[in-house]
Design a protein around this motif. Sequence first.
Motif, PDB file in Angstrom:
ATOM      1  N   LEU A  31     -15.551  63.194   9.926  1.00  0.00           N
ATOM      2  CA  LEU A  31     -16.742  63.595   9.182  1.00  0.00           C
ATOM      3  C   LEU A  31     -16.348  64.437   7.973  1.00  0.00           C
ATOM      4  O   LEU A  31     -17.083  65.323   7.536  1.00  0.00           O
ATOM      5  CB  LEU A  31     -17.704  64.384  10.084  1.00  0.00           C
ATOM      6  N   GLY A  32     -15.161  64.155   7.453  1.00  0.00           N
ATOM      7  CA  GLY A  32     -14.644  64.929   6.330  1.00  0.00           C
ATOM      8  C   GLY A  32     -14.557  64.121   5.043  1.00  0.00           C
ATOM      9  O   GLY A  32     -15.573  63.773   4.444  1.00  0.00           O
ATOM     10  N   GLU A  33     -13.336  63.795   4.653  1.00  0.00           N
ATOM     11  CA  GLU A  33     -13.127  63.091   3.397  1.00  0.00           C
ATOM     12  C   GLU A  33     -13.664  61.665   3.467  1.00  0.00           C
ATOM     13  O   GLU A  33     -13.766  61.063   4.541  1.00  0.00           O
ATOM     14  CB  GLU A  33     -11.638  63.064   3.046  1.00  0.00           C
ATOM     15  N   LYS A  34     -13.979  61.121   2.300  1.00  0.00           N
ATOM     16  CA  LYS A  34     -14.622  59.815   2.214  1.00  0.00           C
ATOM     17  C   LYS A  34     -13.840  58.728   2.943  1.00  0.00           C
ATOM     18  O   LYS A  34     -14.414  57.913   3.680  1.00  0.00           O
ATOM     19  CB  LYS A  34     -14.817  59.433   0.742  1.00  0.00           C
ATOM     20  N   GLY A  35     -12.518  58.709   2.758  1.00  0.00           N
ATOM     21  CA  GLY A  35     -11.714  57.681   3.392  1.00  0.00           C
ATOM     22  C   GLY A  35     -11.774  57.749   4.909  1.00  0.00           C
ATOM     23  O   GLY A  35     -11.839  56.710   5.586  1.00  0.00           O
ATOM     24  N   LYS A  36     -11.764  58.963   5.451  1.00  0.00           N
ATOM     25  CA  LYS A  36     -11.830  59.146   6.897  1.00  0.00           C
ATOM     26  C   LYS A  36     -13.201  58.752   7.440  1.00  0.00           C
ATOM     27  O   LYS A  36     -13.305  58.173   8.534  1.00  0.00           O
ATOM     28  CB  LYS A  36     -11.541  60.600   7.246  1.00  0.00           C
ATOM     29  N   VAL A  37     -14.243  59.075   6.703  1.00  0.00           N
ATOM     30  CA  VAL A  37     -15.597  58.699   7.121  1.00  0.00           C
ATOM     31  C   VAL A  37     -15.735  57.183   7.134  1.00  0.00           C
ATOM     32  O   VAL A  37     -16.270  56.604   8.095  1.00  0.00           O
ATOM     33  CB  VAL A  37     -16.665  59.326   6.191  1.00  0.00           C
ATOM     34  N   LYS A  38     -15.223  56.536   6.102  1.00  0.00           N
ATOM     35  CA  LYS A  38     -15.296  55.073   6.017  1.00  0.00           C
ATOM     36  C   LYS A  38     -14.547  54.431   7.179  1.00  0.00           C
ATOM     37  O   LYS A  38     -15.032  53.489   7.815  1.00  0.00           O
ATOM     38  CB  LYS A  38     -14.715  54.600   4.684  1.00  0.00           C
ATOM     39  N   GLU A  39     -13.352  54.954   7.475  1.00  0.00           N
ATOM     40  CA  GLU A  39     -12.557  54.424   8.582  1.00  0.00           C
ATOM     41  C   GLU A  39     -13.286  54.621   9.916  1.00  0.00           C
ATOM     42  O   GLU A  39     -13.299  53.718  10.769  1.00  0.00           O
ATOM     43  CB  GLU A  39     -11.201  55.129   8.618  1.00  0.00           C
ATOM     44  N   TYR A  40     -13.897  55.772  10.094  1.00  0.00           N
ATOM     45  CA  TYR A  40     -14.647  56.070  11.317  1.00  0.00           C
ATOM     46  C   TYR A  40     -15.798  55.093  11.512  1.00  0.00           C
ATOM     47  O   TYR A  40     -15.996  54.539  12.599  1.00  0.00           O
ATOM     48  CB  TYR A  40     -15.156  57.502  11.244  1.00  0.00           C
ATOM     49  N   LEU A  41     -16.545  54.847  10.446  1.00  0.00           N
ATOM     50  CA  LEU A  41     -17.680  53.930  10.529  1.00  0.00           C
ATOM     51  C   LEU A  41     -17.222  52.494  10.784  1.00  0.00           C
ATOM     52  O   LEU A  41     -17.878  51.741  11.527  1.00  0.00           O
ATOM     53  CB  LEU A  41     -18.511  54.000   9.247  1.00  0.00           C
ATOM     54  N   GLN A  42     -16.101  52.128  10.191  1.00  0.00           N
ATOM     55  CA  GLN A  42     -15.567  50.783  10.428  1.00  0.00           C
ATOM     56  C   GLN A  42     -15.159  50.612  11.885  1.00  0.00           C
ATOM     57  O   GLN A  42     -15.403  49.558  12.491  1.00  0.00           O
ATOM     58  CB  GLN A  42     -14.360  50.541   9.508  1.00  0.00           C
ATOM     59  N   ASN A  43     -14.570  51.646  12.479  1.00  0.00           N
ATOM     60  CA  ASN A  43     -14.170  51.583  13.888  1.00  0.00           C
ATOM     61  C   ASN A  43     -15.390  51.500  14.799  1.00  0.00           C
ATOM     62  O   ASN A  43     -15.343  50.823  15.836  1.00  0.00           O
ATOM     63  CB  ASN A  43     -13.327  52.815  14.251  1.00  0.00           C
ATOM     64  N   LEU A  44     -16.465  52.183  14.425  1.00  0.00           N
ATOM     65  CA  LEU A  44     -17.685  52.120  15.221  1.00  0.00           C
ATOM     66  C   LEU A  44     -18.297  50.719  15.225  1.00  0.00           C
ATOM     67  O   LEU A  44     -18.947  50.318  16.189  1.00  0.00           O
ATOM     68  CB  LEU A  44     -18.723  53.115  14.702  1.00  0.00           C
ATOM     69  N   SER A  45     -18.079  49.989  14.154  1.00  0.00           N
ATOM     70  CA  SER A  45     -18.691  48.666  13.996  1.00  0.00           C
ATOM     71  C   SER A  45     -17.924  47.574  14.727  1.00  0.00           C
ATOM     72  O   SER A  45     -18.398  46.436  14.834  1.00  0.00           O
ATOM     73  CB  SER A  45     -18.827  48.302  12.518  1.00  0.00           C
TER      74      SER A  45
END
Length: 204
Positions: free
Chosen positions: A189-203
Motif C-alpha cells: 500500500l505504498g509506492e505505485k509499483g508495489k500497489v500495482k503488483e499487489y492488485l495484479q496478484n489479487l486478480s
Amino acid sequence: MITNEITKEDAFLHLIYEYRCLSTVGYAWRRFGDPKSNDSGKAEANKIIPEISTVIQDSLLLHTRTLIEFYWPNQSRSTDINISLFTSPKTLDKSNYADLIRLKRPIEVHVLHLTIWRDTSCRSQSDNDDTQRPDWNKVNGKIFDDLIRALEELSNNLPDLWNKAFKRLKEASESRFKQGANFNWPDELGEKGKVKEYLQNLSK
C-alpha cells in the motif's frame, strides 16, 4: 492531451494516500492535539512545534474534507476522483453519516478560506448552520471512526478483488491510527509499483 479519465488502480493509489494521512494525523491528534490527552510526550511535542495541535487539526480537517467529497461528491467535476469509479454514489446511505457530512462546509468556511464567518460578531448575525464554527475538540476524535466505517461499508459492496484491497487498506489504517510509528505501513500500500503488483496478484 488530458482525457479526464483515470484507472481504478491509480484512483486507489490516491485513496491510499488520503487514508494513510488520515490515520497518521488521527493518531497524532489523540496523543498531542486532544486537550483531554495526558500523553507524556505532549509537552515535548509542543516545545518542538509550537501550538502543534493547530497543525495537527488543520491536517486532520483537510483530509477529512477530501474524503467526505470522495464518498459524497457534490457538484462533482470531471477531474474529481470519487466513489463513482468503484460503485454507485448511492451505496452509502447519507443518513448514517449525517454528522460527518455536515462538517464539510464548516471546514471550508473556517479552515480552507479566510471568511468573515471566522469573526464571532459576524457569525452571531447568521442563522445558517454552515457558517457556525463547530467545537473541533469535540468532533475531531470522532472523524476517523466515521471514515473507517465508510471504508468498510464500501469494501463490503465491492467485487472480490476490490473488497480485499479496500479491507487491507482499512486494516492498515486502523493499525496506524492505534500504533502510530510502531506500525510499519505495508509495502503493498505504498509506492505505485508495489500497489500495482499487489492488485495484479489479487486478480490471479
